[in-house]
Design a protein around this motif. Structure first.
Motif, PDB file in Angstrom:
ATOM      1  N   ILE A   9     -65.744  -7.939  37.866  1.00 49.39           N
ATOM      2  CA  ILE A   9     -66.122  -7.574  36.507  1.00 49.39           C
ATOM      3  C   ILE A   9     -67.608  -7.232  36.525  1.00 49.39           C
ATOM      4  O   ILE A   9     -68.443  -8.089  36.796  1.00 49.39           O
ATOM      5  N   VAL A  10     -67.895  -5.972  36.249  1.00 51.55           N
ATOM      6  CA  VAL A  10     -69.243  -5.430  36.415  1.00 51.55           C
ATOM      7  C   VAL A  10     -70.014  -5.443  35.092  1.00 51.55           C
ATOM      8  O   VAL A  10     -69.581  -4.839  34.104  1.00 51.55           O
ATOM      9  N   ASP A  11     -71.138  -6.134  35.087  1.00 54.23           N
ATOM     10  CA  ASP A  11     -72.135  -6.077  34.012  1.00 54.23           C
ATOM     11  C   ASP A  11     -71.594  -6.336  32.605  1.00 54.23           C
ATOM     12  O   ASP A  11     -72.051  -5.728  31.637  1.00 54.23           O
ATOM     13  N   ALA A  12     -70.647  -7.237  32.485  1.00 50.78           N
ATOM     14  CA  ALA A  12     -70.099  -7.600  31.164  1.00 50.78           C
ATOM     15  C   ALA A  12     -71.024  -8.652  30.546  1.00 50.78           C
ATOM     16  O   ALA A  12     -70.682  -9.816  30.393  1.00 50.78           O
ATOM     17  N   GLN A  13     -72.214  -8.207  30.208  1.00 50.49           N
ATOM     18  CA  GLN A  13     -73.275  -9.079  29.736  1.00 50.49           C
ATOM     19  C   GLN A  13     -73.429  -8.977  28.219  1.00 50.49           C
ATOM     20  O   GLN A  13     -73.044  -7.984  27.604  1.00 50.49           O
ATOM     21  N   ARG A  32     -59.641  -6.785  26.816  1.00 48.80           N
ATOM     22  CA  ARG A  32     -59.024  -6.360  28.084  1.00 48.80           C
ATOM     23  C   ARG A  32     -59.615  -7.119  29.271  1.00 48.80           C
ATOM     24  O   ARG A  32     -58.895  -7.529  30.183  1.00 48.80           O
ATOM     25  N   LEU A  33     -60.927  -7.318  29.261  1.00 50.27           N
ATOM     26  CA  LEU A  33     -61.561  -8.087  30.338  1.00 50.27           C
ATOM     27  C   LEU A  33     -61.068  -9.529  30.332  1.00 50.27           C
ATOM     28  O   LEU A  33     -60.822 -10.114  31.392  1.00 50.27           O
ATOM     29  N   LYS A  34     -60.912 -10.100  29.144  1.00 50.31           N
ATOM     30  CA  LYS A  34     -60.398 -11.473  29.043  1.00 50.31           C
ATOM     31  C   LYS A  34     -58.970 -11.551  29.581  1.00 50.31           C
ATOM     32  O   LYS A  34     -58.613 -12.512  30.266  1.00 50.31           O
ATOM     33  N   LYS A  35     -58.166 -10.538  29.299  1.00 51.13           N
ATOM     34  CA  LYS A  35     -56.788 -10.520  29.815  1.00 51.13           C
ATOM     35  C   LYS A  35     -56.790 -10.431  31.338  1.00 51.13           C
ATOM     36  O   LYS A  35     -56.045 -11.150  32.011  1.00 51.13           O
ATOM     37  N   LEU A  36     -57.623  -9.553  31.893  1.00 48.70           N
ATOM     38  CA  LEU A  36     -57.728  -9.450  33.349  1.00 48.70           C
ATOM     39  C   LEU A  36     -58.152 -10.778  33.959  1.00 48.70           C
ATOM     40  O   LEU A  36     -57.607 -11.221  34.976  1.00 48.70           O
ATOM     41  N   LEU A  37     -59.136 -11.405  33.338  1.00 49.42           N
ATOM     42  CA  LEU A  37     -59.633 -12.686  33.833  1.00 49.42           C
ATOM     43  C   LEU A  37     -58.539 -13.751  33.766  1.00 49.42           C
ATOM     44  O   LEU A  37     -58.356 -14.525  34.708  1.00 49.42           O
ATOM     45  N   SER A  38     -57.779 -13.755  32.696  1.00 47.99           N
ATOM     46  CA  SER A  38     -56.683 -14.710  32.551  1.00 47.99           C
ATOM     47  C   SER A  38     -55.619 -14.495  33.638  1.00 47.99           C
ATOM     48  O   SER A  38     -55.122 -15.463  34.230  1.00 47.99           O
ATOM     49  N   LEU A  39     -55.281 -13.240  33.908  1.00 46.91           N
ATOM     50  CA  LEU A  39     -54.319 -12.940  34.973  1.00 46.91           C
ATOM     51  C   LEU A  39     -54.852 -13.395  36.328  1.00 46.91           C
ATOM     52  O   LEU A  39     -54.112 -13.956  37.142  1.00 46.91           O
ATOM     53  N   ALA A  40     -56.123 -13.149  36.564  1.00 50.98           N
ATOM     54  CA  ALA A  40     -56.727 -13.574  37.828  1.00 50.98           C
ATOM     55  C   ALA A  40     -56.698 -15.090  37.955  1.00 50.98           C
ATOM     56  O   ALA A  40     -56.350 -15.631  39.017  1.00 50.98           O
ATOM     57  N   PRO A  65     -81.186 -13.977  26.471  1.00 54.37           N
ATOM     58  CA  PRO A  65     -79.811 -14.041  25.969  1.00 54.37           C
ATOM     59  C   PRO A  65     -78.957 -12.819  26.334  1.00 54.37           C
ATOM     60  O   PRO A  65     -77.778 -12.954  26.648  1.00 54.37           O
ATOM     61  N   GLY A  66     -79.528 -11.621  26.308  1.00 55.40           N
ATOM     62  CA  GLY A  66     -78.764 -10.416  26.616  1.00 55.40           C
ATOM     63  C   GLY A  66     -78.340 -10.299  28.059  1.00 55.40           C
ATOM     64  O   GLY A  66     -77.400  -9.574  28.390  1.00 55.40           O
ATOM     65  N   TRP A  67     -79.002 -11.006  28.952  1.00 51.14           N
ATOM     66  CA  TRP A  67     -78.736 -10.959  30.391  1.00 51.14           C
ATOM     67  C   TRP A  67     -77.497 -11.764  30.770  1.00 51.14           C
ATOM     68  O   TRP A  67     -76.846 -11.482  31.778  1.00 51.14           O
ATOM     69  N   LEU A  68     -77.140 -12.746  29.969  1.00 51.27           N
ATOM     70  CA  LEU A  68     -76.038 -13.644  30.303  1.00 51.27           C
ATOM     71  C   LEU A  68     -74.700 -12.927  30.330  1.00 51.27           C
ATOM     72  O   LEU A  68     -74.466 -11.982  29.580  1.00 51.27           O
ATOM     73  N   ILE A  69     -73.798 -13.404  31.206  1.00 52.19           N
ATOM     74  CA  ILE A  69     -72.417 -12.930  31.183  1.00 52.19           C
ATOM     75  C   ILE A  69     -71.851 -13.298  29.815  1.00 52.19           C
ATOM     76  O   ILE A  69     -72.123 -14.387  29.297  1.00 52.19           O
ATOM     77  N   HIS A  70     -71.065 -12.402  29.225  1.00 49.95           N
ATOM     78  CA  HIS A  70     -70.537 -12.667  27.881  1.00 49.95           C
ATOM     79  C   HIS A  70     -69.826 -14.020  27.868  1.00 49.95           C
ATOM     80  O   HIS A  70     -69.002 -14.307  28.744  1.00 49.95           O
ATOM     81  N   PRO A  71     -70.124 -14.878  26.887  1.00 45.91           N
ATOM     82  CA  PRO A  71     -69.573 -16.244  26.883  1.00 45.91           C
ATOM     83  C   PRO A  71     -68.053 -16.318  26.757  1.00 45.91           C
ATOM     84  O   PRO A  71     -67.464 -17.338  27.114  1.00 45.91           O
ATOM     85  N   GLU A  72     -67.397 -15.258  26.297  1.00 47.08           N
ATOM     86  CA  GLU A  72     -65.941 -15.285  26.228  1.00 47.08           C
ATOM     87  C   GLU A  72     -65.300 -15.047  27.592  1.00 47.08           C
ATOM     88  O   GLU A  72     -64.089 -15.197  27.742  1.00 47.08           O
ATOM     89  N   ASP A 137     -58.579   1.536  31.609  1.00 41.61           N
ATOM     90  CA  ASP A 137     -58.851   1.250  30.196  1.00 41.61           C
ATOM     91  C   ASP A 137     -59.676  -0.022  30.021  1.00 41.61           C
ATOM     92  O   ASP A 137     -59.729  -0.587  28.942  1.00 41.61           O
ATOM     93  N   ALA A 138     -60.348  -0.432  31.093  1.00 39.56           N
ATOM     94  CA  ALA A 138     -61.183  -1.641  31.026  1.00 39.56           C
ATOM     95  C   ALA A 138     -62.584  -1.377  31.575  1.00 39.56           C
ATOM     96  O   ALA A 138     -63.183  -2.211  32.227  1.00 39.56           O
ATOM     97  N   HIS A 139     -63.066  -0.164  31.318  1.00 38.46           N
ATOM     98  CA  HIS A 139     -64.481   0.128  31.560  1.00 38.46           C
ATOM     99  C   HIS A 139     -64.961   0.982  30.407  1.00 38.46           C
ATOM    100  O   HIS A 139     -64.180   1.658  29.741  1.00 38.46           O
ATOM    101  N   SER A 140     -66.253   0.905  30.147  1.00 44.34           N
ATOM    102  CA  SER A 140     -66.790   1.595  28.981  1.00 44.34           C
ATOM    103  C   SER A 140     -68.255   1.948  29.195  1.00 44.34           C
ATOM    104  O   SER A 140     -68.858   1.586  30.206  1.00 44.34           O
ATOM    105  N   THR A 141     -68.801   2.617  28.179  1.00 46.04           N
ATOM    106  CA  THR A 141     -70.186   3.059  28.229  1.00 46.04           C
ATOM    107  C   THR A 141     -70.651   3.415  26.822  1.00 46.04           C
ATOM    108  O   THR A 141     -69.937   3.168  25.850  1.00 46.04           O
ATOM    109  N   TYR A 142     -71.807   4.020  26.745  1.00 50.09           N
ATOM    110  CA  TYR A 142     -72.375   4.521  25.497  1.00 50.09           C
ATOM    111  C   TYR A 142     -72.251   6.044  25.465  1.00 50.09           C
ATOM    112  O   TYR A 142     -72.117   6.682  26.516  1.00 50.09           O
ATOM    113  N   ASP A 143     -72.364   6.628  24.282  1.00 48.72           N
ATOM    114  CA  ASP A 143     -72.481   8.080  24.180  1.00 48.72           C
ATOM    115  C   ASP A 143     -73.768   8.495  24.897  1.00 48.72           C
ATOM    116  O   ASP A 143     -74.767   7.768  24.867  1.00 48.72           O
TER     117      ASP A 143
END
Length: 174
Positions: A9-13, A32-40, A65-72, A137-143
């Motif tokens: 899981i890349v940079d889900a901060q 979606r990341l939480k689902k992947l993590l749960s499956l793993a 605070p922004g640097w941390l891996i998302h707490p979920e 469907d589990a990667h994203s970005t900004y415009d």
């Protein structure tokens, strides 16, 4: 335990999901990341969290605070947390060696940002000899100034289509 496979899981901060400036479809991505993590977790698959470390004043400045891996996205004992300062997660550490020593042959990759760290780490993982699955469907970005985020995501999926396996979250069977 699913020997031979790791979920990266890349940079889900926290900063990427900031309500003031979230990535495209941030809430859906997090689910979606939480689902992947749960499956793993359910299959005993090795989890690798990649954490970008920006410079002073950036949203991902270390130990802010922004640097941390998302707490979920719960980190547990045995997970690897790899910090990086450039797109290539393998550039500044012994991650490739560690994964190979663990018998990892296949990487399932998801996270942020599509056109930077996700595509780079798919390509670098291939170069390192790993089989790569990109969760399309589990990667994203900004415009960007020239493209909307959905176009960027689609272009990355198209760019990698002939090099990696593309799965959707609902297709993942770890």
């Amino acid at each position: 335990m699913n020997q031979g496979t790791a979920l990266m899981i890349v940079d889900a901060q926290v900063n990427m999901f900031d309500p003031k400036r979230p990535v495209f479809e941030a809430e859906h991505l997090l689910e979606r990341l939480k689902k992947l993590l749960s499956l793993a977790r359910a299959s005993g698959t090795q989890v690798v969290f990649v954490q970008n470390s920006g410079t002073a004043g950036e949203p991902d400045e270390p130990r802010t605070p922004g640097w941390l891996i998302h707490p979920e996205l719960e980190i547990i004992v045995g997970d690897l947390i790899i910090q990086k300062t450039e797109c290539n997660v393998y550039a500044e550490n012994d991650l490739e060696k560690r994964l190979k020593q663990m018998g990892i042959k296949k990487l399932i990759i998801a996270g942020l940002q599509s056109e930077y760290c996700v595509v780079t780490n798919c390509e670098k993982s291939l170069e390192a000899g790993f089989e790569v699955i990109l969760v399309s469907d589990a990667h994203s970005t900004y415009d960007s100034t020239t493209q909307k985020a959905p176009e960027i995501i689609a272009s990355i999926n198209a760019k990698l289509r002939d090099k990696v396996d593309l799965w959707r979250v609902d297709d993942v069977a770890i």
